[in-house]
Scaffold this motif. Structure first.
Motif, PDB file in Angstrom:
ATOM      1  N   LEU A   4      54.702   0.099 -18.811  1.00  0.00           N
ATOM      2  CA  LEU A   4      54.988   0.932 -17.639  1.00  0.00           C
ATOM      3  C   LEU A   4      54.722   2.379 -17.997  1.00  0.00           C
ATOM      4  O   LEU A   4      55.269   2.903 -18.967  1.00  0.00           O
ATOM      5  N   MET A   5      53.878   3.018 -17.206  1.00  0.00           N
ATOM      6  CA  MET A   5      53.563   4.436 -17.414  1.00  0.00           C
ATOM      7  C   MET A   5      54.159   5.199 -16.247  1.00  0.00           C
ATOM      8  O   MET A   5      53.879   4.899 -15.082  1.00  0.00           O
ATOM      9  N   ILE A   6      55.020   6.179 -16.548  1.00  0.00           N
ATOM     10  CA  ILE A   6      55.637   7.014 -15.515  1.00  0.00           C
ATOM     11  C   ILE A   6      55.139   8.431 -15.720  1.00  0.00           C
ATOM     12  O   ILE A   6      55.319   9.005 -16.796  1.00  0.00           O
ATOM     13  N   TYR A   7      54.536   8.992 -14.684  1.00  0.00           N
ATOM     14  CA  TYR A   7      53.985  10.345 -14.750  1.00  0.00           C
ATOM     15  C   TYR A   7      54.874  11.284 -13.947  1.00  0.00           C
ATOM     16  O   TYR A   7      55.241  11.001 -12.809  1.00  0.00           O
ATOM     17  N   THR A   8      55.242  12.414 -14.554  1.00  0.00           N
ATOM     18  CA  THR A   8      56.058  13.416 -13.879  1.00  0.00           C
ATOM     19  C   THR A   8      55.297  14.718 -13.782  1.00  0.00           C
ATOM     20  O   THR A   8      54.304  14.928 -14.432  1.00  0.00           O
ATOM     21  N   MET A  39      65.787   8.244 -21.770  1.00  0.00           N
ATOM     22  CA  MET A  39      65.507   9.456 -21.005  1.00  0.00           C
ATOM     23  C   MET A  39      66.042   9.288 -19.588  1.00  0.00           C
ATOM     24  O   MET A  39      66.010   8.201 -19.030  1.00  0.00           O
ATOM     25  N   MET A  40      66.510  10.360 -19.004  1.00  0.00           N
ATOM     26  CA  MET A  40      66.941  10.373 -17.614  1.00  0.00           C
ATOM     27  C   MET A  40      65.892  11.156 -16.823  1.00  0.00           C
ATOM     28  O   MET A  40      65.683  12.340 -17.069  1.00  0.00           O
ATOM     29  N   VAL A  41      65.226  10.482 -15.904  1.00  0.00           N
ATOM     30  CA  VAL A  41      64.137  11.096 -15.140  1.00  0.00           C
ATOM     31  C   VAL A  41      64.575  11.215 -13.689  1.00  0.00           C
ATOM     32  O   VAL A  41      65.041  10.248 -13.083  1.00  0.00           O
ATOM     33  N   LYS A  42      64.424  12.405 -13.120  1.00  0.00           N
ATOM     34  CA  LYS A  42      64.733  12.598 -11.699  1.00  0.00           C
ATOM     35  C   LYS A  42      63.671  11.893 -10.872  1.00  0.00           C
ATOM     36  O   LYS A  42      62.472  12.071 -11.095  1.00  0.00           O
ATOM     37  N   ILE A  43      64.107  11.084  -9.909  1.00  0.00           N
ATOM     38  CA  ILE A  43      63.185  10.344  -9.042  1.00  0.00           C
ATOM     39  C   ILE A  43      62.223  11.294  -8.341  1.00  0.00           C
ATOM     40  O   ILE A  43      61.032  11.006  -8.219  1.00  0.00           O
ATOM     41  N   ILE A  44      62.722  12.432  -7.914  1.00  0.00           N
ATOM     42  CA  ILE A  44      61.893  13.399  -7.184  1.00  0.00           C
ATOM     43  C   ILE A  44      60.754  13.949  -8.053  1.00  0.00           C
ATOM     44  O   ILE A  44      59.737  14.395  -7.548  1.00  0.00           O
ATOM     45  N   ASP A  45      60.921  13.885  -9.395  1.00  0.00           N
ATOM     46  CA  ASP A  45      59.900  14.399 -10.307  1.00  0.00           C
ATOM     47  C   ASP A  45      58.790  13.395 -10.599  1.00  0.00           C
ATOM     48  O   ASP A  45      57.767  13.751 -11.179  1.00  0.00           O
ATOM     49  N   ILE A  46      58.972  12.126 -10.220  1.00  0.00           N
ATOM     50  CA  ILE A  46      57.965  11.107 -10.517  1.00  0.00           C
ATOM     51  C   ILE A  46      56.791  11.244  -9.556  1.00  0.00           C
ATOM     52  O   ILE A  46      56.950  11.224  -8.342  1.00  0.00           O
ATOM     53  N   ILE A  47      55.617  11.419 -10.139  1.00  0.00           N
ATOM     54  CA  ILE A  47      54.381  11.551  -9.362  1.00  0.00           C
ATOM     55  C   ILE A  47      53.714  10.190  -9.196  1.00  0.00           C
ATOM     56  O   ILE A  47      53.207   9.859  -8.132  1.00  0.00           O
ATOM     57  N   LEU A  48      53.718   9.381 -10.280  1.00  0.00           N
ATOM     58  CA  LEU A  48      53.026   8.104 -10.267  1.00  0.00           C
ATOM     59  C   LEU A  48      53.686   7.156 -11.259  1.00  0.00           C
ATOM     60  O   LEU A  48      54.105   7.585 -12.335  1.00  0.00           O
ATOM     61  N   ALA A  49      53.772   5.898 -10.908  1.00  0.00           N
ATOM     62  CA  ALA A  49      54.213   4.847 -11.825  1.00  0.00           C
ATOM     63  C   ALA A  49      53.119   3.793 -11.837  1.00  0.00           C
ATOM     64  O   ALA A  49      52.648   3.365 -10.784  1.00  0.00           O
ATOM     65  N   ASP A  50      52.701   3.376 -13.027  1.00  0.00           N
ATOM     66  CA  ASP A  50      51.585   2.451 -13.163  1.00  0.00           C
ATOM     67  C   ASP A  50      51.872   1.503 -14.326  1.00  0.00           C
ATOM     68  O   ASP A  50      52.558   1.863 -15.274  1.00  0.00           O
ATOM     69  N   VAL A  51      51.349   0.296 -14.254  1.00  0.00           N
ATOM     70  CA  VAL A  51      51.465  -0.664 -15.345  1.00  0.00           C
ATOM     71  C   VAL A  51      50.075  -0.878 -15.919  1.00  0.00           C
ATOM     72  O   VAL A  51      49.143  -1.230 -15.199  1.00  0.00           O
ATOM     73  N   GLN A  52      49.943  -0.623 -17.234  1.00  0.00           N
ATOM     74  CA  GLN A  52      48.670  -0.803 -17.919  1.00  0.00           C
ATOM     75  C   GLN A  52      48.902  -1.657 -19.152  1.00  0.00           C
ATOM     76  O   GLN A  52      49.679  -1.285 -20.032  1.00  0.00           O
ATOM     77  N   HIS A  53      48.251  -2.806 -19.201  1.00  0.00           N
ATOM     78  CA  HIS A  53      48.372  -3.727 -20.335  1.00  0.00           C
ATOM     79  C   HIS A  53      49.819  -4.044 -20.663  1.00  0.00           C
ATOM     80  O   HIS A  53      50.225  -4.040 -21.829  1.00  0.00           O
ATOM     81  N   GLY A  54      50.617  -4.288 -19.640  1.00  0.00           N
ATOM     82  CA  GLY A  54      52.017  -4.656 -19.841  1.00  0.00           C
ATOM     83  C   GLY A  54      52.941  -3.513 -20.149  1.00  0.00           C
ATOM     84  O   GLY A  54      54.109  -3.724 -20.416  1.00  0.00           O
TER      85      GLY A  54
END
Length: 78
Positions: free
Chosen positions: A74-78, A57-72
């Motif tokens: 990577l969760m990226i929220y847009t 997937m190609m995700v626009k940086i400006i669209d990322i609200i939160l990046a988190d690591v849970q149990h190894g």
């Protein structure tokens, strides 16, 4: 500790300031500093490629609200 000093020189172009690094030897910390200076105005990517188990997937940086690591994972929220 890194120290800085400004010297006004009207012969230097306003859009091309010069940076001089002085050190007793050219060691790794000095090289890191010089690399940082050389890349100072390098633009940041606008799109982040993200590979999942199913697709790329190609995700626009400006669209990322939160990046988190849970149990190894990577969760990226847009």
């Amino acid at each position: 500790m890194v120290q800085s000093q400004f010297i006004q020189d009207e012969q230097v172009a306003a859009t091309q300031p010069e940076v001089l690094v002085k050190a007793p030897v050219l060691n790794q910390p000095v090289r890191v500093l010089m690399t940082y200076i050389d890349q100072f105005e390098t633009g940041q990517p606008a799109i982040l490629p993200v590979k999942t188990t199913e697709q790329l997937m190609m995700v626009k940086i400006i669209d990322i609200i939160l990046a988190d690591v849970q149990h190894g994972q990577l969760m990226i929220y847009t």
